[in-house]
Design a protein around this motif. Sequence first.
Motif, PDB file in Angstrom:
ATOM      1  N   THR A 103      -1.428 -69.538  69.909  1.00  0.00           N
ATOM      2  CA  THR A 103      -2.797 -70.365  69.780  1.00  0.00           C
ATOM      3  C   THR A 103      -2.704 -71.518  69.001  1.00  0.00           C
ATOM      4  OG1 THR A 103      -3.866 -68.101  70.270  1.00  0.00           O
ATOM      5  CG2 THR A 103      -5.185 -69.685  69.121  1.00  0.00           C
ATOM      6  N   ILE A 121      -8.221 -65.093  78.659  1.00  0.00           N
ATOM      7  CA  ILE A 121      -9.521 -65.516  79.453  1.00  0.00           C
ATOM      8  C   ILE A 121      -9.641 -64.308  80.649  1.00  0.00           C
ATOM      9  CG2 ILE A 121     -10.106 -67.096  81.442  1.00  0.00           C
ATOM     10  CD1 ILE A 121      -8.529 -69.226  79.956  1.00  0.00           C
ATOM     11  N   PRO A 159     -13.542 -70.553  77.916  1.00  0.00           N
ATOM     12  CA  PRO A 159     -12.318 -70.792  77.946  1.00  0.00           C
ATOM     13  C   PRO A 159     -11.860 -72.175  77.560  1.00  0.00           C
ATOM     14  CG  PRO A 159     -13.468 -71.184  80.270  1.00  0.00           C
ATOM     15  CD  PRO A 159     -14.435 -70.674  79.151  1.00  0.00           C
ATOM     16  N   ILE A 160     -10.711 -72.268  76.736  1.00  0.00           N
ATOM     17  CA  ILE A 160     -10.320 -73.456  76.136  1.00  0.00           C
ATOM     18  C   ILE A 160      -8.749 -73.448  76.517  1.00  0.00           C
ATOM     19  CG2 ILE A 160     -11.761 -73.399  74.266  1.00  0.00           C
ATOM     20  CD1 ILE A 160      -9.560 -72.444  72.585  1.00  0.00           C
ATOM     21  N   THR A 161      -8.161 -74.801  76.319  1.00  0.00           N
ATOM     22  CA  THR A 161      -6.838 -75.116  76.857  1.00  0.00           C
ATOM     23  C   THR A 161      -6.067 -75.468  75.315  1.00  0.00           C
ATOM     24  OG1 THR A 161      -7.141 -77.539  76.987  1.00  0.00           O
ATOM     25  CG2 THR A 161      -7.235 -76.125  78.972  1.00  0.00           C
ATOM     26  N   GLY A 162      -6.909 -75.408  74.268  1.00  0.00           N
ATOM     27  CA  GLY A 162      -6.531 -75.840  72.999  1.00  0.00           C
ATOM     28  C   GLY A 162      -7.540 -76.519  71.974  1.00  0.00           C
ATOM     29  N   ASP A 211     -10.368 -78.716  72.842  1.00  0.00           N
ATOM     30  CA  ASP A 211     -11.629 -78.294  73.252  1.00  0.00           C
ATOM     31  C   ASP A 211     -12.413 -77.406  72.244  1.00  0.00           C
ATOM     32  OD1 ASP A 211     -10.630 -79.158  75.608  1.00  0.00           O
ATOM     33  OD2 ASP A 211      -9.918 -77.013  76.558  1.00  0.00           O
ATOM     34  N   LYS A 250      -7.841 -68.606  75.471  1.00  0.00           N
ATOM     35  CA  LYS A 250      -6.715 -69.139  76.235  1.00  0.00           C
ATOM     36  C   LYS A 250      -5.665 -68.063  76.993  1.00  0.00           C
ATOM     37  CE  LYS A 250      -4.050 -72.060  73.984  1.00  0.00           C
ATOM     38  NZ  LYS A 250      -3.117 -72.447  72.957  1.00  0.00           N
ATOM     39  N   HIS A 251      -5.325 -68.688  78.036  1.00  0.00           N
ATOM     40  CA  HIS A 251      -4.236 -67.760  78.680  1.00  0.00           C
ATOM     41  C   HIS A 251      -4.273 -66.655  79.237  1.00  0.00           C
ATOM     42  CE1 HIS A 251      -1.815 -71.112  77.689  1.00  0.00           C
ATOM     43  NE2 HIS A 251      -1.595 -70.867  76.332  1.00  0.00           N
ATOM     44  N   ARG A 252      -3.969 -65.480  78.945  1.00  0.00           N
ATOM     45  CA  ARG A 252      -4.010 -63.994  79.201  1.00  0.00           C
ATOM     46  C   ARG A 252      -5.562 -63.610  78.679  1.00  0.00           C
ATOM     47  NH1 ARG A 252       0.853 -61.098  77.541  1.00  0.00           N
ATOM     48  NH2 ARG A 252       0.751 -62.942  75.915  1.00  0.00           N
ATOM     49  N   ASP A 306      -5.153 -65.761  72.603  1.00  0.00           N
ATOM     50  CA  ASP A 306      -4.561 -66.193  73.734  1.00  0.00           C
ATOM     51  C   ASP A 306      -4.067 -64.903  74.407  1.00  0.00           C
ATOM     52  OD1 ASP A 306      -2.255 -65.742  72.015  1.00  0.00           O
ATOM     53  OD2 ASP A 306      -1.035 -66.857  73.564  1.00  0.00           O
ATOM     54  N   ASP A 351      -0.594 -77.020  67.616  1.00  0.00           N
ATOM     55  CA  ASP A 351      -1.511 -77.615  68.608  1.00  0.00           C
ATOM     56  C   ASP A 351      -1.785 -78.861  67.604  1.00  0.00           C
ATOM     57  OD1 ASP A 351      -4.261 -78.637  69.420  1.00  0.00           O
ATOM     58  OD2 ASP A 351      -4.202 -76.659  70.713  1.00  0.00           O
TER      59      ASP A 351
END
Length: 232
Positions: free
Chosen positions: A13, A186, A198-201, A204, A182-184, A165, A74
């Motif tokens: 994360t 979500i 939902p975010i990618t990082g 966001d 993030k990822h799983r 995440d 990140d």
Amino acid sequence: MSHWTILCDFDGTISVEDITDSLLERFGRPGWQALEQAWKRGEIGSRDCMAQQVGLLDASDAELDAHLDGMMIDRAFPAFVAATRDAGVPLTVLSDGLDYAIRRVLGQHGLDDLPIVANRLEAVGESGWRLEFPHGRPNCRSGNCKCASAGDAHADRKRVLLIGDGTSDFCVAGEADLVFAKHRLIEHCRSAGIPYVPITGFADALELLPTLLAGELAAHGQAAPAPSPQVA
């Protein structure tokens, strides 16, 4: 002071990769992979898995530090931390990973003053390590009972934003008021009906923060933005 508090996972994360897995791949003696598979099959909890895996690490202090100093986070996380501080929103790093590793990695970015709730890594001799669990609970199979931290925040009349995440965040996601996922995480939030965005990082998350604090952020699984609680 904001009515929100942020509980933020670390491995995968904040950090680009899972730091514990990276250490095991670099310094772990044979057997840690079998423990990982037993955990994935549900045969052992994360606390038992990690305690035994950390016992298989073979690295000096200097070797461990040199490896950790090469770990990336990140790129937007420092800006996100600055924004939360400007807004008066407490942020705690909440991890089922290794406290020393987290603090060492964050220290490379001047962020080692963040509150960290994680498992305690301790040196044993010249190249051995063990793990202690100061934040464990008898009825929880995780080393760090993240749900307890969420419960403490709610007891202080705070709304909890979880940023995470993966698997170690599944349980506490159900205790949070909102999840930046993030990822799983979500798919878990979607299938469990947990309000999430939902975010990618953290780029966001940084963009979403003002809308969240203004009470205008609509989440998946939530019909309308929930107002912040009023202090009597």
